[in-house]
Scaffold this motif. Structure first.
Motif, mmCIF file in Angstrom:
data_model
loop_
_atom_site.group_PDB
_atom_site.id
_atom_site.type_symbol
_atom_site.label_atom_id
_atom_site.label_comp_id
_atom_site.label_asym_id
_atom_site.label_seq_id
_atom_site.Cartn_x
_atom_site.Cartn_y
_atom_site.Cartn_z
ATOM 1 N N ASP A 299 7.014 -8.149 -2.714
ATOM 2 C CA ASP A 299 5.681 -7.797 -3.279
ATOM 3 C C ASP A 299 4.692 -7.428 -2.254
ATOM 4 O O ASP A 299 4.081 -6.272 -2.751
ATOM 5 C CB ASP A 299 5.308 -9.044 -4.032
ATOM 6 C CG ASP A 299 6.193 -9.503 -5.200
ATOM 7 O OD1 ASP A 299 6.684 -8.624 -6.073
ATOM 8 O OD2 ASP A 299 5.890 -10.723 -5.709
ATOM 9 N N ARG A 300 4.629 -7.734 -1.283
ATOM 10 C CA ARG A 300 3.790 -7.239 -0.219
ATOM 11 C C ARG A 300 4.136 -5.964 0.270
ATOM 12 O O ARG A 300 3.124 -4.922 0.451
ATOM 13 C CB ARG A 300 3.688 -8.209 0.749
ATOM 14 C CG ARG A 300 2.806 -9.306 0.632
ATOM 15 C CD ARG A 300 2.434 -10.142 1.794
ATOM 16 N NE ARG A 300 1.549 -9.625 2.850
ATOM 17 C CZ ARG A 300 0.379 -9.777 2.823
ATOM 18 N NH1 ARG A 300 -0.333 -10.116 1.775
ATOM 19 N NH2 ARG A 300 -0.310 -9.360 3.946
ATOM 20 N N VAL A 301 5.453 -5.575 0.257
ATOM 21 C CA VAL A 301 5.795 -4.234 0.748
ATOM 22 C C VAL A 301 5.301 -3.350 -0.347
ATOM 23 O O VAL A 301 4.871 -2.367 0.100
ATOM 24 C CB VAL A 301 7.370 -4.276 0.878
ATOM 25 C CG1 VAL A 301 7.944 -2.670 1.075
ATOM 26 C CG2 VAL A 301 7.843 -5.154 2.095
ATOM 27 N N LYS A 302 5.596 -3.600 -1.604
ATOM 28 C CA LYS A 302 4.981 -2.821 -2.657
ATOM 29 C C LYS A 302 3.695 -2.568 -2.605
ATOM 30 O O LYS A 302 3.186 -1.292 -2.657
ATOM 31 C CB LYS A 302 5.518 -3.334 -4.021
ATOM 32 C CG LYS A 302 7.068 -3.251 -4.190
ATOM 33 C CD LYS A 302 7.322 -3.404 -5.915
ATOM 34 C CE LYS A 302 8.773 -2.985 -6.254
ATOM 35 N NZ LYS A 302 8.896 -3.174 -7.658
ATOM 36 N N LYS A 303 3.035 -3.772 -2.569
ATOM 37 C CA LYS A 303 1.578 -3.519 -2.524
ATOM 38 C C LYS A 303 0.819 -2.479 -1.535
ATOM 39 O O LYS A 303 0.122 -1.588 -1.575
ATOM 40 C CB LYS A 303 0.917 -4.742 -2.538
ATOM 41 C CG LYS A 303 0.927 -5.615 -3.815
ATOM 42 C CD LYS A 303 0.336 -7.091 -3.650
ATOM 43 C CE LYS A 303 0.539 -7.633 -4.743
ATOM 44 N NZ LYS A 303 -0.180 -9.138 -4.771
ATOM 45 N N MET B 232 4.219 -2.959 5.954
ATOM 46 C CA MET B 232 5.575 -2.675 5.279
ATOM 47 C C MET B 232 6.778 -3.377 6.080
ATOM 48 O O MET B 232 7.648 -3.898 5.566
ATOM 49 C CB MET B 232 5.594 -1.322 4.884
ATOM 50 C CG MET B 232 4.866 -0.815 3.793
ATOM 51 S SD MET B 232 5.430 1.015 2.888
ATOM 52 C CE MET B 232 4.297 1.834 3.938
ATOM 53 N N SER B 233 6.689 -2.650 7.416
ATOM 54 C CA SER B 233 8.152 -3.040 8.378
ATOM 55 C C SER B 233 8.008 -4.611 8.442
ATOM 56 O O SER B 233 9.089 -5.229 8.432
ATOM 57 C CB SER B 233 7.817 -2.219 9.561
ATOM 58 O OG SER B 233 7.827 -0.944 9.500
ATOM 59 N N TYR B 234 7.003 -5.363 8.692
ATOM 60 C CA TYR B 234 6.767 -6.854 8.977
ATOM 61 C C TYR B 234 7.404 -7.463 7.706
ATOM 62 O O TYR B 234 8.211 -8.666 7.757
ATOM 63 C CB TYR B 234 5.628 -7.168 9.244
ATOM 64 C CG TYR B 234 5.415 -8.578 9.905
ATOM 65 C CD1 TYR B 234 5.662 -9.094 11.200
ATOM 66 C CD2 TYR B 234 5.431 -9.517 8.769
ATOM 67 C CE1 TYR B 234 5.471 -10.381 11.332
ATOM 68 C CE2 TYR B 234 5.193 -11.180 9.190
ATOM 69 C CZ TYR B 234 5.408 -11.472 10.533
ATOM 70 O OH TYR B 234 5.383 -12.687 10.897
ATOM 71 N N ASN B 235 6.838 -7.011 6.646
ATOM 72 C CA ASN B 235 6.985 -7.706 5.353
ATOM 73 C C ASN B 235 8.314 -7.471 4.776
ATOM 74 O O ASN B 235 9.056 -8.473 4.117
ATOM 75 C CB ASN B 235 5.971 -7.634 4.220
ATOM 76 C CG ASN B 235 4.768 -8.276 4.510
ATOM 77 O OD1 ASN B 235 4.747 -9.545 4.419
ATOM 78 N ND2 ASN B 235 3.953 -7.750 5.187
#
Length: 453
Positions: free
Chosen positions: A315-319, A305-308
Protein backbone atom coordinates in the motif's frame (compact mmCIF):
# COMPACT_ATOMS: atom_id res chain seq x y z
CA UNK A 1 16.87 13.39 11.70
CA UNK A 2 18.93 10.47 13.04
CA UNK A 3 19.20 7.06 11.40
CA UNK A 4 16.51 5.43 13.59
CA UNK A 5 13.92 8.12 12.95
CA UNK A 6 14.69 8.02 9.21
CA UNK A 7 13.94 4.30 9.17
CA UNK A 8 10.70 4.77 11.12
CA UNK A 9 9.63 7.57 8.79
CA UNK A 10 10.01 5.29 5.74
CA UNK A 11 7.62 2.83 7.40
CA UNK A 12 5.04 5.06 9.09
CA UNK A 13 5.12 8.75 8.07
CA UNK A 14 2.33 10.02 5.80
CA UNK A 15 3.42 9.66 2.18
CA UNK A 16 2.75 13.22 0.93
CA UNK A 17 4.63 14.71 3.86
CA UNK A 18 7.48 12.22 3.55
CA UNK A 19 7.78 12.76 -0.20
CA UNK A 20 7.81 16.53 0.28
CA UNK A 21 10.50 16.25 2.96
CA UNK A 22 12.70 14.12 0.68
CA UNK A 23 11.81 15.62 -2.70
CA UNK A 24 11.92 19.36 -1.97
CA UNK A 25 15.61 19.32 -0.97
CA UNK A 26 16.33 17.03 -3.93
CA UNK A 27 14.56 19.41 -6.33
CA UNK A 28 16.41 22.37 -4.87
CA UNK A 29 19.65 20.42 -5.20
CA UNK A 30 18.94 19.59 -8.84
CA UNK A 31 18.13 23.22 -9.67
CA UNK A 32 21.26 24.41 -7.91
CA UNK A 33 23.28 21.71 -9.67
CA UNK A 34 21.95 23.11 -12.94
CA UNK A 35 23.56 26.41 -11.99
CA UNK A 36 27.01 24.82 -12.49
CA UNK A 37 26.42 24.86 -16.24
CA UNK A 38 23.87 27.65 -16.59
CA UNK A 39 25.94 30.22 -14.70
CA UNK A 40 28.94 29.34 -16.86
CA UNK A 41 26.90 29.83 -20.01
CA UNK A 42 25.30 33.08 -18.84
CA UNK A 43 28.69 34.64 -18.11
CA UNK A 44 30.28 33.18 -21.24
CA UNK A 45 27.44 34.45 -23.43
CA UNK A 46 28.08 37.97 -22.16
CA UNK A 47 31.86 38.08 -22.77
CA UNK A 48 32.31 41.30 -24.78
CA UNK A 49 32.82 40.75 -28.50
CA UNK A 50 33.06 36.97 -28.52
CA UNK A 51 30.12 35.90 -26.34
CA UNK A 52 28.00 34.21 -29.03
CA UNK A 53 30.94 32.24 -30.50
CA UNK A 54 32.24 31.27 -27.04
CA UNK A 55 28.75 30.14 -25.93
CA UNK A 56 28.38 27.97 -29.04
CA UNK A 57 31.85 26.45 -28.54
CA UNK A 58 31.17 25.56 -24.90
CA UNK A 59 27.76 24.17 -25.89
CA UNK A 60 29.51 21.70 -28.17
CA UNK A 61 31.10 20.19 -25.04
CA UNK A 62 27.63 19.02 -23.93
CA UNK A 63 27.92 15.46 -25.37
CA UNK A 64 31.12 14.85 -23.37
CA UNK A 65 29.56 16.37 -20.25
CA UNK A 66 26.54 14.09 -20.62
CA UNK A 67 28.73 11.00 -20.93
CA UNK A 68 30.61 11.91 -17.74
CA UNK A 69 27.29 12.41 -15.93
CA UNK A 70 25.97 9.14 -17.36
CA UNK A 71 28.90 7.17 -15.97
CA UNK A 72 28.39 8.76 -12.54
CA UNK A 73 24.71 7.84 -12.49
CA UNK A 74 25.41 4.29 -13.70
CA UNK A 75 26.73 3.64 -10.20
CA UNK A 76 24.62 6.15 -8.27
CA UNK A 77 21.14 5.53 -9.67
CA UNK A 78 21.71 1.77 -9.78
CA UNK A 79 23.39 1.39 -6.41
CA UNK A 80 21.16 3.67 -4.32
CA UNK A 81 17.86 1.80 -4.95
CA UNK A 82 19.62 -1.55 -4.33
CA UNK A 83 20.99 -0.18 -1.07
CA UNK A 84 17.53 1.07 -0.06
CA UNK A 85 15.95 -2.32 -0.82
CA UNK A 86 18.59 -3.99 1.36
CA UNK A 87 17.92 -1.49 4.14
CA UNK A 88 14.20 -2.29 3.87
CA UNK A 89 15.15 -5.92 4.48
CA UNK A 90 17.19 -4.80 7.54
CA UNK A 91 20.40 -5.87 5.78
CA UNK A 92 22.63 -2.81 6.21
CA UNK A 93 25.76 -4.93 5.79
CA UNK A 94 24.91 -5.64 2.16
CA UNK A 95 23.87 -2.01 1.67
CA UNK A 96 27.33 -0.88 2.82
CA UNK A 97 28.99 -3.34 0.42
CA UNK A 98 26.95 -1.78 -2.37
CA UNK A 99 28.12 1.69 -1.31
CA UNK A 100 31.78 0.65 -1.22
CA UNK A 101 31.72 -1.18 -4.56
CA UNK A 102 29.98 1.73 -6.31
CA UNK A 103 32.56 4.18 -4.94
CA UNK A 104 35.47 2.14 -6.33
CA UNK A 105 33.91 1.74 -9.77
CA UNK A 106 33.40 5.53 -9.88
CA UNK A 107 37.12 6.06 -9.29
CA UNK A 108 38.05 3.58 -12.01
CA UNK A 109 35.68 5.23 -14.49
CA UNK A 110 37.13 8.66 -13.61
CA UNK A 111 40.64 7.57 -14.62
CA UNK A 112 39.48 6.05 -17.91
CA UNK A 113 37.28 9.00 -18.90
CA UNK A 114 39.93 11.60 -18.07
CA UNK A 115 42.57 9.92 -20.25
CA UNK A 116 40.18 9.30 -23.15
CA UNK A 117 38.43 12.66 -23.35
CA UNK A 118 41.50 14.81 -22.65
CA UNK A 119 43.42 13.17 -25.48
CA UNK A 120 40.65 13.35 -28.08
CA UNK A 121 38.79 16.56 -27.13
CA UNK A 122 39.64 18.52 -30.33
CA UNK A 123 38.65 15.65 -32.62
CA UNK A 124 35.40 15.01 -30.73
CA UNK A 125 34.35 18.66 -30.72
CA UNK A 126 35.00 18.90 -34.45
CA UNK A 127 32.88 15.79 -34.96
CA UNK A 128 30.09 17.40 -32.93
CA UNK A 129 29.93 20.36 -35.32
CA UNK A 130 32.55 22.87 -34.12
CA UNK A 131 33.64 25.42 -36.70
CA UNK A 132 37.05 27.12 -36.92
CA UNK A 133 35.56 30.03 -34.99
CA UNK A 134 34.06 28.02 -32.13
CA UNK A 135 36.54 25.11 -31.72
CA UNK A 136 39.20 26.99 -29.66
CA UNK A 137 36.63 27.97 -27.04
CA UNK A 138 35.29 24.40 -26.83
CA UNK A 139 38.77 22.88 -26.38
CA UNK A 140 39.81 25.43 -23.74
CA UNK A 141 36.71 24.69 -21.66
CA UNK A 142 36.70 20.93 -22.22
CA UNK A 143 40.25 20.10 -21.18
CA UNK A 144 40.07 21.89 -17.83
CA UNK A 145 36.65 20.40 -17.04
CA UNK A 146 37.84 16.91 -18.00
CA UNK A 147 40.81 17.11 -15.62
CA UNK A 148 38.32 17.62 -12.77
CA UNK A 149 35.89 14.92 -13.87
CA UNK A 150 36.77 12.74 -10.85
CA UNK A 151 35.02 15.29 -8.61
CA UNK A 152 31.94 15.31 -10.85
CA UNK A 153 31.72 11.51 -10.68
CA UNK A 154 32.00 11.45 -6.89
CA UNK A 155 29.38 14.18 -6.42
CA UNK A 156 26.83 12.74 -8.83
CA UNK A 157 27.52 9.08 -8.07
CA UNK A 158 27.65 9.23 -4.26
CA UNK A 159 24.99 11.86 -3.53
CA UNK A 160 22.09 9.44 -4.30
CA UNK A 161 23.36 7.22 -1.45
CA UNK A 162 22.86 10.13 0.95
CA UNK A 163 19.34 10.85 -0.31
CA UNK A 164 18.32 7.19 -0.22
CA UNK A 165 19.12 7.07 3.51
CA UNK A 166 16.68 9.93 4.12
CA UNK A 167 19.27 12.69 4.52
CA UNK A 168 17.81 14.88 1.80
CA UNK A 169 19.00 18.16 3.32
CA UNK A 170 22.59 16.92 3.53
CA UNK A 171 22.34 15.87 -0.11
CA UNK A 172 21.00 19.29 -1.03
CA UNK A 173 23.86 21.02 0.78
CA UNK A 174 26.34 19.21 -1.48
CA UNK A 175 25.10 21.13 -4.48
CA UNK A 176 24.33 24.35 -2.58
CA UNK A 177 27.92 24.68 -1.39
CA UNK A 178 29.37 23.90 -4.81
CA UNK A 179 26.98 26.21 -6.67
CA UNK A 180 27.62 29.17 -4.39
CA UNK A 181 31.37 28.76 -4.84
CA UNK A 182 30.90 28.49 -8.62
CA UNK A 183 28.75 31.63 -8.78
CA UNK A 184 31.35 33.58 -6.81
CA UNK A 185 34.39 32.33 -8.75
CA UNK A 186 32.91 32.57 -12.26
CA UNK A 187 32.95 36.37 -12.69
CA UNK A 188 36.30 36.63 -10.89
CA UNK A 189 38.05 34.12 -13.16
CA UNK A 190 36.28 35.16 -16.38
CA UNK A 191 36.30 38.95 -16.11
CA UNK A 192 38.74 39.99 -13.35
CA UNK A 193 41.54 37.53 -14.24
CA UNK A 194 40.53 37.62 -17.96
CA UNK A 195 40.61 33.81 -18.26
CA UNK A 196 37.46 33.63 -20.41
CA UNK A 197 36.07 30.13 -20.93
CA UNK A 198 39.10 28.65 -19.13
CA UNK A 199 38.05 30.59 -16.04
CA UNK A 200 34.50 29.26 -16.26
CA UNK A 201 35.77 25.67 -16.41
CA UNK A 202 38.22 26.21 -13.56
CA UNK A 203 35.50 27.68 -11.33
CA UNK A 204 33.27 24.66 -11.99
CA UNK A 205 36.04 22.15 -11.23
CA UNK A 206 36.97 23.84 -7.94
CA UNK A 207 33.34 23.99 -6.81
CA UNK A 208 32.81 20.31 -7.65
CA UNK A 209 35.97 19.44 -5.68
CA UNK A 210 34.51 21.07 -2.57
CA UNK A 211 31.26 19.13 -3.07
CA UNK A 212 33.17 15.85 -3.36
CA UNK A 213 35.03 16.51 -0.11
CA UNK A 214 31.74 17.32 1.63
CA UNK A 215 30.21 14.00 0.51
CA UNK A 216 33.19 11.86 1.48
CA UNK A 217 33.36 13.45 4.94
CA UNK A 218 29.68 12.73 5.53
CA UNK A 219 29.77 9.11 4.32
CA UNK A 220 32.76 8.40 6.55
CA UNK A 221 31.33 10.27 9.55
CA UNK A 222 29.03 9.47 12.47
CA UNK A 223 25.66 10.73 11.20
CA UNK A 224 25.34 8.47 8.16
CA UNK A 225 23.55 5.10 8.36
CA UNK A 226 25.73 3.53 5.65
CA UNK A 227 29.49 4.07 5.97
CA UNK A 228 32.29 3.99 3.43
CA UNK A 229 34.56 1.25 4.76
CA UNK A 230 37.83 0.02 3.26
CA UNK A 231 36.80 -3.60 3.66
CA UNK A 232 33.95 -2.98 1.19
CA UNK A 233 36.25 -1.58 -1.53
CA UNK A 234 37.03 -5.01 -2.95
CA UNK A 235 34.85 -5.39 -6.02
CA UNK A 236 32.40 -8.31 -5.84
CA UNK A 237 30.47 -9.18 -8.98
CA UNK A 238 27.46 -10.43 -7.02
CA UNK A 239 27.26 -6.98 -5.38
CA UNK A 240 28.28 -4.71 -8.24
CA UNK A 241 26.65 -6.29 -11.30
CA UNK A 242 23.02 -6.00 -10.06
CA UNK A 243 23.68 -2.31 -9.32
CA UNK A 244 25.09 -1.69 -12.79
CA UNK A 245 22.23 -3.66 -14.35
CA UNK A 246 19.71 -1.40 -12.62
CA UNK A 247 21.70 1.77 -13.29
CA UNK A 248 22.11 1.00 -16.97
CA UNK A 249 18.72 2.56 -17.76
CA UNK A 250 19.77 5.93 -16.32
CA UNK A 251 23.14 5.53 -18.03
CA UNK A 252 21.37 5.00 -21.33
CA UNK A 253 19.08 7.97 -20.71
CA UNK A 254 22.02 10.29 -20.07
CA UNK A 255 24.42 8.85 -22.62
CA UNK A 256 21.75 9.06 -25.28
CA UNK A 257 21.53 12.73 -24.34
CA UNK A 258 25.07 12.84 -25.67
CA UNK A 259 24.12 11.10 -28.91
CA UNK A 260 21.04 13.29 -29.06
CA UNK A 261 23.13 16.44 -28.65
CA UNK A 262 25.42 15.31 -31.47
CA UNK A 263 22.40 14.57 -33.68
CA UNK A 264 20.87 17.99 -33.01
CA UNK A 265 24.08 20.00 -33.45
CA UNK A 266 25.20 18.18 -36.59
CA UNK A 267 21.77 18.56 -38.23
CA UNK A 268 21.32 22.17 -37.13
CA UNK A 269 24.86 23.03 -38.23
CA UNK A 270 24.04 21.66 -41.69
CA UNK A 271 20.67 23.40 -42.05
CA UNK A 272 21.02 26.55 -39.92
CA UNK A 273 24.72 27.19 -39.23
CA UNK A 274 26.27 28.59 -36.02
CA UNK A 275 23.11 30.59 -35.20
CA UNK A 276 20.98 27.43 -34.99
CA UNK A 277 23.67 25.62 -32.97
CA UNK A 278 23.88 28.59 -30.57
CA UNK A 279 20.10 28.49 -30.13
CA UNK A 280 20.31 24.77 -29.33
CA UNK A 281 22.94 25.49 -26.67
CA UNK A 282 20.48 27.80 -24.93
CA UNK A 283 17.55 25.41 -25.41
CA UNK A 284 19.54 22.58 -23.82
CA UNK A 285 20.09 24.66 -20.69
CA UNK A 286 16.44 25.78 -20.53
CA UNK A 287 15.14 22.22 -21.00
CA UNK A 288 17.15 21.15 -17.96
CA UNK A 289 14.94 23.46 -15.92
CA UNK A 290 12.25 20.84 -16.56
CA UNK A 291 14.19 17.57 -16.50
CA UNK A 292 16.33 18.17 -13.40
CA UNK A 293 13.46 19.09 -11.03
CA UNK A 294 11.66 15.99 -12.31
CA UNK A 295 14.69 13.94 -11.32
CA UNK A 296 14.60 15.62 -7.91
CA UNK A 297 10.96 14.65 -7.36
CA UNK A 298 11.78 11.06 -8.32
CA UNK A 299 14.85 11.04 -6.09
CA UNK A 300 12.47 11.83 -3.24
CA UNK A 301 10.05 9.08 -4.25
CA UNK A 302 12.68 6.42 -4.97
CA UNK A 303 13.77 5.62 -1.38
CA UNK A 304 10.15 5.47 -0.20
CA UNK A 305 9.15 3.02 -2.94
CA UNK A 306 12.37 0.99 -2.76
CA UNK A 307 12.37 0.69 1.04
CA UNK A 308 8.71 -0.30 1.29
CA UNK A 309 9.01 -2.63 -1.70
CA UNK A 310 11.84 -4.39 0.13
CA UNK A 311 9.74 -4.45 3.31
CA UNK A 312 6.73 -5.88 1.44
CA UNK A 313 4.47 -2.91 2.20
CA UNK A 314 2.37 -2.83 -0.97
CA UNK A 315 0.00 0.00 0.00
CA UNK A 316 2.79 2.45 0.82
CA UNK A 317 4.51 1.69 -2.48
CA UNK A 318 1.29 2.54 -4.34
CA UNK A 319 0.67 5.73 -2.39
CA UNK A 320 4.25 6.84 -2.97
CA UNK A 321 3.98 6.26 -6.72
CA UNK A 322 0.70 8.11 -7.20
CA UNK A 323 1.90 11.06 -5.12
CA UNK A 324 5.09 11.24 -7.18
CA UNK A 325 3.14 10.85 -10.43
CA UNK A 326 0.81 13.74 -9.56
CA UNK A 327 3.70 16.03 -8.61
CA UNK A 328 5.57 15.30 -11.85
CA UNK A 329 2.58 15.87 -14.13
CA UNK A 330 1.50 19.11 -12.44
CA UNK A 331 5.06 20.48 -12.63
CA UNK A 332 5.54 19.75 -16.34
CA UNK A 333 2.11 21.13 -17.17
CA UNK A 334 2.99 24.46 -15.54
CA UNK A 335 6.44 24.49 -17.16
CA UNK A 336 4.93 23.87 -20.60
CA UNK A 337 2.60 26.85 -20.24
CA UNK A 338 5.41 29.18 -19.10
CA UNK A 339 7.67 28.16 -21.99
CA UNK A 340 4.99 28.84 -24.58
CA UNK A 341 4.14 32.25 -23.11
CA UNK A 342 7.59 33.66 -22.30
CA UNK A 343 10.28 32.06 -24.54
CA UNK A 344 12.06 35.34 -25.29
CA UNK A 345 12.61 36.08 -21.60
CA UNK A 346 14.43 32.78 -21.11
CA UNK A 347 16.50 33.20 -24.26
CA UNK A 348 17.59 36.68 -23.15
CA UNK A 349 19.14 35.31 -19.95
CA UNK A 350 21.95 33.69 -21.94
CA UNK A 351 22.84 36.31 -24.51
CA UNK A 352 22.58 40.00 -25.41
CA UNK A 353 22.73 39.19 -29.14
CA UNK A 354 19.33 40.28 -30.52
CA UNK A 355 19.43 37.94 -33.51
CA UNK A 356 20.26 34.92 -31.33
CA UNK A 357 17.53 35.78 -28.80
CA UNK A 358 14.83 36.12 -31.47
CA UNK A 359 15.87 32.89 -33.20
CA UNK A 360 16.02 30.96 -29.90
CA UNK A 361 12.56 32.16 -28.80
CA UNK A 362 11.06 30.84 -32.05
CA UNK A 363 12.84 27.49 -31.64
CA UNK A 364 11.90 27.16 -27.95
CA UNK A 365 8.17 27.24 -28.70
CA UNK A 366 8.56 24.36 -31.15
CA UNK A 367 10.92 22.30 -28.99
CA UNK A 368 8.82 22.68 -25.81
CA UNK A 369 5.43 22.01 -27.40
CA UNK A 370 5.22 18.48 -25.93
CA UNK A 371 7.07 19.02 -22.64
CA UNK A 372 3.79 18.66 -20.67
CA UNK A 373 3.93 14.89 -21.32
CA UNK A 374 7.41 14.41 -19.87
CA UNK A 375 6.07 14.16 -16.32
CA UNK A 376 4.09 11.02 -17.20
CA UNK A 377 7.08 9.38 -18.86
CA UNK A 378 9.70 10.19 -16.19
CA UNK A 379 7.48 9.34 -13.21
CA UNK A 380 6.71 5.88 -14.59
CA UNK A 381 10.18 5.07 -15.95
CA UNK A 382 11.89 6.09 -12.69
CA UNK A 383 9.36 4.05 -10.68
CA UNK A 384 10.38 0.93 -12.59
CA UNK A 385 13.93 1.62 -11.36
CA UNK A 386 12.80 2.14 -7.77
CA UNK A 387 11.13 -1.30 -7.90
CA UNK A 388 14.29 -2.97 -9.21
CA UNK A 389 12.91 -3.64 -12.71
CA UNK A 390 16.14 -3.17 -14.65
CA UNK A 391 15.15 -4.66 -18.02
CA UNK A 392 11.90 -2.78 -18.60
CA UNK A 393 13.44 0.42 -17.25
CA UNK A 394 16.27 0.10 -19.77
CA UNK A 395 13.87 -0.50 -22.65
CA UNK A 396 11.79 2.56 -21.77
CA UNK A 397 14.94 4.64 -21.31
CA UNK A 398 15.88 3.80 -24.89
CA UNK A 399 12.40 4.48 -26.25
CA UNK A 400 12.13 8.26 -26.17
CA UNK A 401 15.57 9.15 -27.51
CA UNK A 402 17.16 6.21 -29.30
CA UNK A 403 14.06 4.67 -30.86
CA UNK A 404 11.97 7.81 -31.48
CA UNK A 405 13.78 11.14 -31.23
CA UNK A 406 17.15 10.53 -32.91
CA UNK A 407 15.64 8.88 -36.03
CA UNK A 408 13.04 11.66 -36.26
CA UNK A 409 15.77 14.32 -36.25
CA UNK A 410 17.14 12.87 -39.48
CA UNK A 411 13.84 11.70 -41.07
CA UNK A 412 11.56 14.76 -40.68
CA UNK A 413 13.74 17.20 -42.70
CA UNK A 414 13.10 15.01 -45.75
CA UNK A 415 9.35 15.62 -45.48
CA UNK A 416 9.13 19.24 -44.24
CA UNK A 417 10.31 22.18 -46.32
CA UNK A 418 11.70 24.19 -43.37
CA UNK A 419 14.56 21.87 -42.37
CA UNK A 420 15.41 23.60 -39.08
CA UNK A 421 11.74 23.59 -38.04
CA UNK A 422 11.65 19.86 -38.82
CA UNK A 423 14.66 19.16 -36.59
CA UNK A 424 13.13 20.99 -33.61
CA UNK A 425 9.71 19.38 -34.23
CA UNK A 426 11.20 15.93 -33.60
CA UNK A 427 11.32 16.69 -29.85
CA UNK A 428 7.60 17.20 -29.07
CA UNK A 429 6.55 14.30 -31.29
CA UNK A 430 8.88 11.88 -29.45
CA UNK A 431 7.90 13.32 -26.02
CA UNK A 432 4.21 12.61 -26.53
CA UNK A 433 4.64 9.15 -28.10
CA UNK A 434 7.09 8.04 -25.37
CA UNK A 435 4.77 9.25 -22.61
CA UNK A 436 1.81 7.29 -24.01
CA UNK A 437 3.81 4.05 -24.33
CA UNK A 438 5.65 4.32 -20.99
CA UNK A 439 2.57 5.21 -18.95
CA UNK A 440 0.52 2.41 -20.52
CA UNK A 441 3.30 -0.11 -19.85
CA UNK A 442 3.70 0.92 -16.23
CA UNK A 443 0.02 0.74 -15.33
CA UNK A 444 -0.28 -2.67 -16.98
CA UNK A 445 2.69 -4.03 -14.99
CA UNK A 446 2.48 -2.23 -11.62
CA UNK A 447 0.23 -4.68 -9.76
CA UNK A 448 2.04 -7.68 -11.27
CA UNK A 449 5.38 -6.42 -9.93
CA UNK A 450 3.89 -5.90 -6.46
CA UNK A 451 2.27 -9.36 -6.55
CA UNK A 452 5.59 -11.03 -7.38
CA UNK A 453 7.12 -9.50 -4.24
Amino acid sequence: MNSKSNTQAMETEKIPRLLARLAIPAVVAQIINLLYNIVDRIYIGHIPGVGAAALTGVGLFTPILMLINACAMLAGSGGAPRAAISMGKKDNKTAEKILGNCFVILLLMAVALTVLFFAFAPQLLTLFGASDQTLPYGVDYARIYILGSIFVLIVMGMNPFITTQGFAKISMMTTVIGAVINIILDPIFIFVFHLGVKGAALATVLSQAVGAIWILRFLSGKKTILHLRKENFKLQKEILLPCLALGISTFVMLSTESILSISFTSSLSRYGGDLAVGAMTIITSVSQLATLPLQGICQGGQPIMSYNFGAGNRDRVKKAFFTQFTACTVFTGCFWLIMLLFPKGFAGIFSNNTELITYTAWALRIYMAGIFSLGFQVACQQSFMALGQAKVSLLLACLRKLILLIPLIFILPHFIQNKVFAVFLAEPISDILAAIITTSTFFSQFNKILDRK
